[in-house]
Enzyme design. Structure first.
Site, PDB file in Angstrom:
ATOM      1  N   ARG A   7       0.854  -1.194   0.000  1.00  0.00           N
ATOM      2  CA  ARG A   7       0.000   0.000   0.000  1.00  0.00           C
ATOM      3  C   ARG A   7       0.891   1.247   0.000  1.00  0.00           C
ATOM      4  O   ARG A   7       1.955   1.251   0.613  1.00  0.00           O
ATOM      5  CB  ARG A   7      -0.865  -0.034   1.259  1.00  0.00           C
ATOM      6  CG  ARG A   7      -1.935   0.990   1.351  1.00  0.00           C
ATOM      7  CD  ARG A   7      -2.851   0.716   2.548  1.00  0.00           C
ATOM      8  NE  ARG A   7      -3.718  -0.425   2.271  1.00  0.00           N
ATOM      9  CZ  ARG A   7      -4.071  -1.343   3.164  1.00  0.00           C
ATOM     10  NH1 ARG A   7      -3.625  -1.263   4.405  1.00  0.00           N
ATOM     11  NH2 ARG A   7      -4.876  -2.332   2.828  1.00  0.00           N
TER      12      ARG A   7
ATOM     13  N   ASN B 176      -0.530  -0.878  13.381  1.00  0.00           N
ATOM     14  CA  ASN B 176      -0.010  -1.970  12.565  1.00  0.00           C
ATOM     15  C   ASN B 176       1.164  -2.621  13.272  1.00  0.00           C
ATOM     16  O   ASN B 176       2.116  -1.926  13.643  1.00  0.00           O
ATOM     17  CB  ASN B 176       0.506  -1.435  11.220  1.00  0.00           C
ATOM     18  CG  ASN B 176      -0.567  -0.803  10.383  1.00  0.00           C
ATOM     19  OD1 ASN B 176      -1.447  -1.485   9.893  1.00  0.00           O
ATOM     20  ND2 ASN B 176      -0.493   0.514  10.217  1.00  0.00           N
TER      21      ASN B 176
ATOM     22  N   ASP C  69       4.516  -4.659   6.714  1.00  0.00           N
ATOM     23  CA  ASP C  69       3.249  -4.852   7.428  1.00  0.00           C
ATOM     24  C   ASP C  69       3.089  -6.343   7.714  1.00  0.00           C
ATOM     25  O   ASP C  69       3.064  -7.152   6.794  1.00  0.00           O
ATOM     26  CB  ASP C  69       2.112  -4.337   6.545  1.00  0.00           C
ATOM     27  CG  ASP C  69       0.742  -4.457   7.183  1.00  0.00           C
ATOM     28  OD1 ASP C  69       0.475  -5.481   7.843  1.00  0.00           O
ATOM     29  OD2 ASP C  69      -0.079  -3.549   7.003  1.00  0.00           O
TER      30      ASP C  69
ATOM     31  N   ASP D 244      -3.197  -6.240  13.493  1.00  0.00           N
ATOM     32  CA  ASP D 244      -3.550  -4.842  13.716  1.00  0.00           C
ATOM     33  C   ASP D 244      -4.317  -4.727  15.023  1.00  0.00           C
ATOM     34  O   ASP D 244      -4.941  -5.689  15.474  1.00  0.00           O
ATOM     35  CB  ASP D 244      -4.437  -4.315  12.579  1.00  0.00           C
ATOM     36  CG  ASP D 244      -3.777  -4.432  11.219  1.00  0.00           C
ATOM     37  OD1 ASP D 244      -2.640  -3.962  11.080  1.00  0.00           O
ATOM     38  OD2 ASP D 244      -4.404  -4.998  10.303  1.00  0.00           O
TER      39      ASP D 244
ATOM     40  N   ASP E 149      -7.264  -9.327  12.451  1.00  0.00           N
ATOM     41  CA  ASP E 149      -6.536 -10.042  11.399  1.00  0.00           C
ATOM     42  C   ASP E 149      -5.609 -11.147  11.899  1.00  0.00           C
ATOM     43  O   ASP E 149      -4.604 -11.455  11.258  1.00  0.00           O
ATOM     44  CB  ASP E 149      -5.753  -9.057  10.510  1.00  0.00           C
ATOM     45  CG  ASP E 149      -6.664  -8.020   9.867  1.00  0.00           C
ATOM     46  OD1 ASP E 149      -7.838  -8.345   9.608  1.00  0.00           O
ATOM     47  OD2 ASP E 149      -6.208  -6.893   9.637  1.00  0.00           O
TER      48      ASP E 149
ATOM     49  N   GLU F 141      -5.432 -13.824   9.202  1.00  0.00           N
ATOM     50  CA  GLU F 141      -4.574 -13.399   8.093  1.00  0.00           C
ATOM     51  C   GLU F 141      -3.101 -13.537   8.483  1.00  0.00           C
ATOM     52  O   GLU F 141      -2.276 -13.986   7.687  1.00  0.00           O
ATOM     53  CB  GLU F 141      -4.895 -11.952   7.710  1.00  0.00           C
ATOM     54  CG  GLU F 141      -4.085 -11.430   6.550  1.00  0.00           C
ATOM     55  CD  GLU F 141      -4.385  -9.969   6.223  1.00  0.00           C
ATOM     56  OE1 GLU F 141      -3.753  -9.457   5.287  1.00  0.00           O
ATOM     57  OE2 GLU F 141      -5.230  -9.343   6.896  1.00  0.00           O
TER      58      GLU F 141
END
Length: 176
Positions: free
Chosen positions: A23, A87, A103, A107, A120, A123
């Site tokens: 990002r 983060n 990252d 989070d 997350d 993830e």
């Protein structure tokens, strides 16, 4: 390669552990810059995702990066108070082009009353396996998640009362 100058506008780039760009925040104004800490601010800045999609942030934000902490903190000024998005990440690097960090998916969303949600985790587990995070990195990230939660409970650093408001006032001087 030095550090950005106060008042300078730079980008923020986040990457994933595999080295792929994740990002980009297009414009962030530097408010403080030392070898240990960078504080920046943005408002309605364009964000570009790795797949090329773009969106614009909704509110003013103060961004806190530390060279020795495996997290960064974004304090967002909303009508009902300051919300934080944290983060779990590598410490920042600055290469003359942008603030850059990795990252690591985990989070923490913090509300104005300082309650929080850890986000997350699934993830993180998926990427930990698929990108083969070393055990040392996994241990560091879990340690710094606990450090971050301690900072939240203690209202330390960017979670201190008035921190975000003070830096936002400084940011407004650059936007006139």
């Amino acid at each position: 390669m030095g550090y950005p100058k106060e008042g300078e506008t730079i980008q923020i780039h986040s990457y994933k552990h595999n080295g792929l760009l994740h990002r980009i925040w297009n414009e962030t104004t530097i408010l403080k810059s030392t070898e240990l800490c960078i504080i920046g601010a943005n408002d309605r800045t364009m964000v570009t995702e790795s797949d090329g999609r773009t969106w614009v942030t909704r509110e003013p934000a103060i961004c806190y990066f530390h060279a020795r902490q495996w997290f960064n903190v974004i304090g967002m000024l909303r009508d009902d108070g300051v919300h934080y998005y944290c983060n779990i990440s590598s410490p920042f690097a600055y290469d003359g082009e942008a603030i850059k960090y990795i990252d690591y998916d985990l989070d923490v969303k913090v509300f104005p009353d300082m309650t929080y949600n850890i986000l997350d985790e699934d993830e993180y587990d998926d990427h930990r396996k698929s990108m083969n995070y070393p055990k040392e990195i996994d241990s560091i990230l879990k340690e710094y998640l606990n450090t971050l939660l301690h900072w939240i409970h203690q209202r330390k650093g960017p979670f201190a009362p008035e921190f975000v408001d003070m830096w936002y006032e400084r940011y407004l001087r650059y936007t006139k």
